[in-house]
Design a protein around this motif. Structure first.
Motif, PDB file in Angstrom:
ATOM      1  N   ILE A   1      82.562  36.567  29.068  1.00 58.52           N
ATOM      2  CA  ILE A   1      81.630  36.445  30.199  1.00 58.52           C
ATOM      3  C   ILE A   1      80.916  37.770  30.447  1.00 58.52           C
ATOM      4  N   ALA A   2      81.667  38.863  30.428  1.00 59.18           N
ATOM      5  CA  ALA A   2      81.066  40.172  30.672  1.00 59.18           C
ATOM      6  C   ALA A   2      80.042  40.518  29.600  1.00 59.18           C
ATOM      7  N   ASP A   3      80.321  40.171  28.347  1.00 60.15           N
ATOM      8  CA  ASP A   3      79.370  40.449  27.266  1.00 60.15           C
ATOM      9  C   ASP A   3      78.098  39.632  27.421  1.00 60.15           C
ATOM     10  N   VAL A   4      78.237  38.349  27.772  1.00 57.96           N
ATOM     11  CA  VAL A   4      77.060  37.502  27.938  1.00 57.96           C
ATOM     12  C   VAL A   4      76.277  37.917  29.193  1.00 57.96           C
ATOM     13  N   ALA A   5      76.979  38.358  30.227  1.00 58.68           N
ATOM     14  CA  ALA A   5      76.293  38.867  31.420  1.00 58.68           C
ATOM     15  C   ALA A   5      75.484  40.113  31.080  1.00 58.68           C
TER      16      ALA A   5
ATOM     17  N   VAL B   1      80.069  33.378  54.281  1.00 57.70           N
ATOM     18  CA  VAL B   1      79.906  33.497  52.835  1.00 57.70           C
ATOM     19  C   VAL B   1      79.156  32.281  52.298  1.00 57.70           C
ATOM     20  N   SER B   2      78.201  32.523  51.403  1.00 55.46           N
ATOM     21  CA  SER B   2      77.468  31.445  50.739  1.00 55.46           C
ATOM     22  C   SER B   2      77.890  31.352  49.277  1.00 55.46           C
ATOM     23  N   VAL B   3      78.266  30.140  48.845  1.00 49.93           N
ATOM     24  CA  VAL B   3      78.597  29.922  47.441  1.00 49.93           C
ATOM     25  C   VAL B   3      77.548  29.027  46.791  1.00 49.93           C
ATOM     26  N   SER B   4      76.357  28.994  47.360  1.00 50.14           N
ATOM     27  CA  SER B   4      75.296  28.154  46.815  1.00 50.14           C
ATOM     28  C   SER B   4      74.777  28.737  45.503  1.00 50.14           C
ATOM     29  N   TRP B   5      74.201  27.863  44.701  1.00 47.55           N
ATOM     30  CA  TRP B   5      73.716  28.247  43.375  1.00 47.55           C
ATOM     31  C   TRP B   5      72.456  27.452  43.069  1.00 47.55           C
ATOM     32  N   GLN B   6      71.490  28.099  42.448  1.00 47.94           N
ATOM     33  CA  GLN B   6      70.246  27.427  42.093  1.00 47.94           C
ATOM     34  C   GLN B   6      69.894  27.707  40.643  1.00 47.94           C
TER      35      GLN B   6
ATOM     36  N   LYS C   1      87.679  34.813  39.163  1.00 49.70           N
ATOM     37  CA  LYS C   1      87.542  35.922  38.210  1.00 49.70           C
ATOM     38  C   LYS C   1      86.377  35.700  37.254  1.00 49.70           C
ATOM     39  N   ALA C   2      86.074  34.452  36.926  1.00 46.16           N
ATOM     40  CA  ALA C   2      84.918  34.177  36.068  1.00 46.16           C
ATOM     41  C   ALA C   2      83.627  34.625  36.754  1.00 46.16           C
ATOM     42  N   ILE C   3      83.488  34.327  38.053  1.00 45.58           N
ATOM     43  CA  ILE C   3      82.313  34.779  38.800  1.00 45.58           C
ATOM     44  C   ILE C   3      82.298  36.301  38.879  1.00 45.58           C
ATOM     45  N   ALA C   4      83.455  36.902  39.123  1.00 44.67           N
ATOM     46  CA  ALA C   4      83.548  38.357  39.225  1.00 44.67           C
ATOM     47  C   ALA C   4      83.141  39.051  37.929  1.00 44.67           C
ATOM     48  N   MET C   5      83.391  38.406  36.794  1.00 43.84           N
ATOM     49  CA  MET C   5      83.037  39.001  35.510  1.00 43.84           C
ATOM     50  C   MET C   5      81.555  38.840  35.189  1.00 43.84           C
ATOM     51  N   GLY C   6      80.831  38.056  35.992  1.00 44.97           N
ATOM     52  CA  GLY C   6      79.391  37.951  35.802  1.00 44.97           C
ATOM     53  C   GLY C   6      78.834  36.554  35.687  1.00 44.97           C
ATOM     54  N   ALA C   7      79.681  35.526  35.769  1.00 43.44           N
ATOM     55  CA  ALA C   7      79.180  34.150  35.680  1.00 43.44           C
ATOM     56  C   ALA C   7      78.429  33.772  36.948  1.00 43.44           C
ATOM     57  N   ASP C   8      77.373  32.966  36.791  1.00 43.21           N
ATOM     58  CA  ASP C   8      76.641  32.426  37.936  1.00 43.21           C
ATOM     59  C   ASP C   8      77.263  31.129  38.419  1.00 43.21           C
ATOM     60  N   ALA C   9      77.916  30.407  37.506  1.00 45.66           N
ATOM     61  CA  ALA C   9      78.528  29.121  37.816  1.00 45.66           C
ATOM     62  C   ALA C   9      79.621  28.861  36.792  1.00 45.66           C
ATOM     63  N   VAL C  10      80.411  27.811  37.036  1.00 50.42           N
ATOM     64  CA  VAL C  10      81.507  27.475  36.118  1.00 50.42           C
ATOM     65  C   VAL C  10      81.453  25.993  35.790  1.00 50.42           C
TER      66      VAL C  10
ATOM     67  N   THR D   1      86.908  40.390  49.864  1.00 47.03           N
ATOM     68  CA  THR D   1      86.382  41.570  49.183  1.00 47.03           C
ATOM     69  C   THR D   1      85.040  42.023  49.739  1.00 47.03           C
ATOM     70  N   GLY D   2      84.523  41.308  50.757  1.00 44.55           N
ATOM     71  CA  GLY D   2      83.363  41.797  51.480  1.00 44.55           C
ATOM     72  C   GLY D   2      82.012  41.380  50.947  1.00 44.55           C
ATOM     73  N   TYR D   3      81.959  40.319  50.146  1.00 40.13           N
ATOM     74  CA  TYR D   3      80.681  39.907  49.561  1.00 40.13           C
ATOM     75  C   TYR D   3      80.240  38.575  50.155  1.00 40.13           C
ATOM     76  N   SER D   4      78.931  38.434  50.349  1.00 40.27           N
ATOM     77  CA  SER D   4      78.435  37.250  51.041  1.00 40.27           C
ATOM     78  C   SER D   4      77.718  36.262  50.130  1.00 40.27           C
ATOM     79  N   THR D   5      77.350  36.669  48.897  1.00 35.81           N
ATOM     80  CA  THR D   5      76.704  35.762  47.952  1.00 35.81           C
ATOM     81  C   THR D   5      77.341  35.918  46.577  1.00 35.81           C
ATOM     82  N   LEU D   6      77.119  34.929  45.731  1.00 37.35           N
ATOM     83  CA  LEU D   6      77.686  34.975  44.385  1.00 37.35           C
ATOM     84  C   LEU D   6      77.136  36.147  43.587  1.00 37.35           C
ATOM     85  N   LYS D   7      75.835  36.414  43.712  1.00 32.77           N
ATOM     86  CA  LYS D   7      75.251  37.535  42.980  1.00 32.77           C
ATOM     87  C   LYS D   7      75.873  38.851  43.406  1.00 32.77           C
ATOM     88  N   GLU D   8      76.129  39.014  44.698  1.00 30.63           N
ATOM     89  CA  GLU D   8      76.797  40.233  45.164  1.00 30.63           C
ATOM     90  C   GLU D   8      78.214  40.323  44.621  1.00 30.63           C
ATOM     91  N   PHE D   9      78.896  39.179  44.585  1.00 31.64           N
ATOM     92  CA  PHE D   9      80.297  39.161  44.166  1.00 31.64           C
ATOM     93  C   PHE D   9      80.459  39.553  42.697  1.00 31.64           C
TER      94      PHE D   9
END
Length: 383
Positions: free
Chosen positions: A246-250, A36-41, A281-290, A360-368
């Motif tokens: 978060i979901a609204d801003v996403a 799993v990659s949790v990198s962010w750019q 849960k913040a990432i799951a709702m659509g955040a790229d970072a916290v 949950t089977g996801y390998s990147t933050l965008k997928e998650f």
């Protein structure tokens, strides 16, 4: 479909959910956490983790910004805080940590008055330059924060000092501020004229976030910051349940991509994430970072020495925060990467995110961000 409910005959409201109200659920696939990659750019800057240290004096000092950078995150220095008001702020920080409360609750007017007094010292532009230089000399990415009210006054000093990422952070930041007495900051023009990426917020809904994205911001902060130390809800009646915000801003980010022909604006959750489950849960709702305050203020290296407060707490006329005692759980490295000996999600924050993604089977933050979620208001989990 509308989720409005009737409060009374003269008022309707939209139902909103906090991070405590939702839970993620596993799907058919799992992964090895090592895969799993949790990198962010953001812009040209790559980070190993999607963690930003909040620009709060109890969280981020030049030293902790450097340490966080070397651990894969981004520390954002408060350029209106003690580090730019005092040549030797360590003594002031020790004084704040040593203040004895005479109240059984966090709300102690004498402590608030002392904080206001300490923060009344003027900001010294030469200290802005020297603090930024200290972080830059370490080789990590340099980020500094000003409020909208101070941006016009100090941004030239900040840019000249060599900041990499500029943050404009306030309780509520809008693309259109109306004033009959002062010349407001024109965000669109300001961002256009800068040569560095700008992160701006807070915003807590689709429309204000869309307007901020149209200014050219590289990232939008979701929420009002402050977290455990904020009393904005009690004093101003303003609050944003973070899951819905978060979901609204996403959603605004998704629609802005289409509107702009492909420009991606990062959504950064800011405030109300005190443990690893909240971050997940913040990432799951659509955040790229916290952006974290309380969670990082628990580190042994944190300048608050087990206490936490924000700039809201020192406002000269309308303080909206307390000095909160939160204690410590270990080194900054332990808080971020473990190993953990706590079962409450206060350490190994990145490891927990990685494990949740793997489960949950996801390998990147965008997928998650596509993970399934359910409404699950387990308030008893707080105790």
């Amino acid at each position: 479909m509308s989720n409005e409910i009737e409060i009374g005959r003269g008022k309707r409201a939209t139902k909103a959910y906090s991070l405590d109200d939702v839970a993620i659920v596993p799907n058919r696939r799992t992964r090895d956490p090592k895969d799993v990659s949790v990198s962010w750019q953001i812009d040209a800057f790559q980070f190993d983790t999607p963690i930003l240290g909040a620009p709060m004096d109890s969280v981020t000092s030049p030293a902790t910004a450097i340490a966080l950078g070397k651990l894969g995150g981004l520390g954002v220095l408060n350029l209106e805080g003690l580090w730019t008001r005092y040549e030797n702020p360590e003594a002031v920080l020790a004084e704040i940590a040593g203040l004895k409360s005479e109240s059984a609750t966090r709300n102690d007017p004498k402590i608030t008055a002392k904080l206001q007094e300490l923060y009344s010292a003027p900001i010294q532009p030469e200290l802005i330059s020297s603090r930024i230089a200290e972080i830059r000399d370490s080789g990590v990415v340099v980020a500094g924060s000003l409020t909208p009210q101070r941006t016009q006054e100090h941004y030239k000093t900040v840019i000249a000092a060599g900041v990499d990422i500029f943050v404009i952070r306030g309780t509520t930041v809008s693309a259109e501020h109306v004033s009959k007495t002062t010349e407001p900051l024109n965000l669109k023009q300001f961002i256009y004229e800068l040569d560095v990426p700008v992160i701006v917020g807070g915003a807590a809904g689709y429309t204000p976030a869309m307007h901020l994205m149209r200014t050219g911001a590289a990232g939008v902060l979701v929420g009002f910051g402050g977290g455990a130390s904020s009393t904005t809800r009690r004093t101003l009646g303003i609050h944003a349940p973070m899951a819905t915000a978060i979901a609204d801003v996403a959603a605004a980010r998704r629609d802005y991509i289409e509107e702009s022909g492909g420009r991606y604006v990062h959504v950064i959750a800011d405030g109300g994430m005190g443990n690893s489950g909240d971050i997940v849960k913040a990432i799951a709702m659509g955040a790229d970072a916290v952006m974290l305050g309380t969670a990082l203020a628990r580190a042994e290296e944190a300048p608050g020495a087990g206490y936490h407060w924000g700039m809201e707490a020192v406002h000269e006329a309308s303080p909206r925060g307390d000095r909160a005692k939160i204690g410590t759980v270990g080194s900054l490295e332990k808080v971020l990467h473990g190993p953990s000996h706590e079962t409450n999600g206060t350490s190994n924050l990145v490891g927990a995110l990685r494990r949740s993604m793997a489960t949950t089977g996801y390998s990147t933050l965008k997928e998650f961000q596509r993970v399934d979620v359910v409404l699950s208001p387990y308030e008893s989990d707080r105790f």
